[in-house]
Design a protein around this motif. Structure first.
Motif, PDB file in Angstrom:
ATOM      1  N   GLU A 164     -14.407  36.789  19.600  1.00 61.19           N
ATOM      2  CA  GLU A 164     -13.221  35.951  19.470  1.00 61.19           C
ATOM      3  C   GLU A 164     -12.589  35.675  20.827  1.00 61.19           C
ATOM      4  O   GLU A 164     -12.073  34.588  21.078  1.00 61.19           O
ATOM      5  CB  GLU A 164     -12.221  36.651  18.553  1.00 61.19           C
TER       6      GLU A 164
ATOM      7  N   GLY B 262     -19.607  34.623  22.454  1.00 65.94           N
ATOM      8  CA  GLY B 262     -18.381  33.900  22.155  1.00 65.94           C
ATOM      9  C   GLY B 262     -18.311  32.570  22.874  1.00 65.94           C
ATOM     10  O   GLY B 262     -17.847  31.570  22.319  1.00 65.94           O
ATOM     11  N   GLN B 263     -18.793  32.531  24.113  1.00 69.45           N
ATOM     12  CA  GLN B 263     -18.746  31.309  24.898  1.00 69.45           C
ATOM     13  C   GLN B 263     -19.671  30.230  24.332  1.00 69.45           C
ATOM     14  O   GLN B 263     -19.330  29.052  24.306  1.00 69.45           O
ATOM     15  CB  GLN B 263     -19.133  31.623  26.342  1.00 69.45           C
TER      16      GLN B 263
ATOM     17  N   ALA C 194     -14.239  35.520  23.587  1.00 71.09           N
ATOM     18  CA  ALA C 194     -15.266  34.919  24.451  1.00 71.09           C
ATOM     19  C   ALA C 194     -15.502  35.771  25.693  1.00 71.09           C
ATOM     20  O   ALA C 194     -15.648  35.267  26.802  1.00 71.09           O
ATOM     21  CB  ALA C 194     -14.890  33.489  24.828  1.00 71.09           C
TER      22      ALA C 194
ATOM     23  N   ASN D 194     -20.684  29.754  14.557  1.00 70.84           N
ATOM     24  CA  ASN D 194     -22.128  29.565  14.730  1.00 70.84           C
ATOM     25  C   ASN D 194     -22.854  30.846  15.111  1.00 70.84           C
ATOM     26  O   ASN D 194     -24.073  30.944  14.936  1.00 70.84           O
ATOM     27  CB  ASN D 194     -22.394  28.495  15.793  1.00 70.84           C
TER      28      ASN D 194
ATOM     29  N   TYR E 244     -21.337  30.306  21.138  1.00 67.11           N
ATOM     30  CA  TYR E 244     -21.431  30.104  19.692  1.00 67.11           C
ATOM     31  C   TYR E 244     -20.104  30.244  18.954  1.00 67.11           C
ATOM     32  O   TYR E 244     -20.014  29.836  17.780  1.00 67.11           O
ATOM     33  CB  TYR E 244     -22.438  31.107  19.095  1.00 67.11           C
ATOM     34  N   GLY E 245     -19.098  30.821  19.590  1.00 72.67           N
ATOM     35  CA  GLY E 245     -17.829  31.005  18.904  1.00 72.67           C
ATOM     36  C   GLY E 245     -17.952  31.963  17.737  1.00 72.67           C
ATOM     37  O   GLY E 245     -18.952  32.664  17.580  1.00 72.67           O
ATOM     38  N   THR E 246     -16.934  31.969  16.894  1.00 70.25           N
ATOM     39  CA  THR E 246     -16.914  32.914  15.780  1.00 70.25           C
ATOM     40  C   THR E 246     -17.595  32.368  14.528  1.00 70.25           C
ATOM     41  O   THR E 246     -17.710  33.091  13.532  1.00 70.25           O
ATOM     42  CB  THR E 246     -15.466  33.284  15.424  1.00 70.25           C
TER      43      THR E 246
END
Length: 362
Positions: free
Chosen positions: A119, A126-127, A121, A133, A129-131
């Motif tokens: 969350e 996190g950078q 990143a 993908n 795919y995020g929370t």
């Protein structure tokens, strides 16, 4: 000499086995344990031992500065800006720490990643795919399997064995702390959990002395999603709960029965008692409770969890006085409320459990 029939002997053995109940235990969390100095770890581990604590849950995310009043020796996350950007400092630090913990009768539960890092990143997951993908992208899934393989293949120089072989030091592995915290896509989450649990099993390569667990959810029911009970690779289903209703024995018992029927074990992997009069599941602000009130809360809620037959991990026991920051559930060793938590931990160790963990504890 009196002779006994085989039937009588078998009946006697059966009756004896029915009286040998599994023993429960208490445990704790300290996500930044890799940053403790030697003196801090001595304070922590000796205090935990005095409270009957058998397992400490730790994370592999980087930490720096002072965390919960603990000035730590900073370390970076295991992975940085790309899949090949490895920094094994956290693993090397925990090599030393787990050996020392063993001498105090304590094993580690290792969380291989945290939703918190995702969350924030703090690493490439996190950078990139995020929370969202992160749990569905095929490349992210393969990269994370490589992370699991890297962790379990790490060699501790003290015993010359990989972590996957080091059951004398390691109680269990989990893929991620509070995976997909908001559970926006439960089917993707449960598929990911089972996929990663199987990846851990594969890298354990037949070592059944180390367990595989989930990393909990936000509260009781969303910690124990239906597909977890039928995932063969999961040994333990972990509960995270801070709402006081979730601590009630009557709320926990149906899940205990279901887990027993499914051949799973349960742990209360995170719970805590708020320092203030704020809502216990939203421990921000409010006025400090009297020591006696908080002591009673700790004792009562620990007893309820213990009465359900579930071992519990407190969030968190500190090697220093609690600075009373936001989300203030912590208890410092020899600080306010320590004696109450210590008594609860020792009581848990003398109680009967619904699940037999004896083969996995020191």
């Amino acid at each position: 000499m009196k002779l006994f029939s085989i039937t009588t002997i078998l009946y006697g053995l059966s009756s004896l086995s029915g009286t040998l109940a599994a023993q429960s235990f208490s445990a704790s969390n300290l996500y930044y344990a890799a940053g403790l100095t030697d003196s801090q770890s001595t304070t922590l581990l000796s205090g935990l031992q005095s409270a009957g604590v058998k397992v400490l849950r730790v994370w592999l995310d980087g930490q720096s500065g002072s965390v919960k009043g603990t000035p730590i020796d900073s370390f970076d996350s295991l992975q940085g800006s790309s899949p090949s950007d490895w920094d094994d400092t956290v693993l090397n630090r925990l090599d030393t720490f787990m050996v020392k913990a063993n001498s105090y009768g304590i094993k580690l539960l290792i969380s291989i990643h945290s939703y918190n890092a995702l969350e924030a990143a703090n690493d490439f997951y996190g950078q990139w795919y995020g929370t969202g993908n992160f749990y569905t992208d095929s490349n992210a899934i393969e990269y994370f399997k490589e992370r699991i393989a890297h962790v379990l293949a790490h060699v501790n120089p003290t015993n010359g064995k990989t972590w996957s072989q080091s059951s004398e030091y390691i109680f269990a592995f989990e893929a991620q702390n509070e995976a997909m915290h908001e559970q926006e896509n439960p089917s993707a989450l449960t598929a990911w959990q089972c996929t990663m649990a199987q990846a851990i099993k594969d890298n354990l390569a037949g070592n059944t002395g180390i367990l595989v667990t989930t990393g909990g959810g936000a509260y009781l029911s969303n910690s124990l999603l239906d597909p977890y009970f039928t995932c063969d690779a999961l040994d333990i289903l972990a509960i995270h709960a801070y709402g006081t209703g979730d601590f009630e024995t009557s709320a926990l018992q149906p899940y205990v029965t279901r887990a027993q029927d499914a051949g799973k074990k349960l742990i209360m992997q995170e719970w805590g008692s708020c320092y203030t009069d704020a809502s216990n599941n939203n421990c921000n602000g409010g006025s400090p409770l009297s020591s006696s009130t908080r002591n009673a809360n700790i004792g009562d809620w620990a007893s309820s969890i213990t009465a359900a037959g579930i071992p519990w991990f407190y969030w968190q026991i500190l090697p220093n006085a609690d600075p009373h920051q936001d989300w203030d559930y912590e208890v410092g060793i020899d600080d306010v409320n320590w004696e109450a938590l210590k008594a609860a931990g020792l009581a848990a160790g003398n109680a009967e459990a619904a699940f037999d963990f004896s083969a996995y504890l020191l």
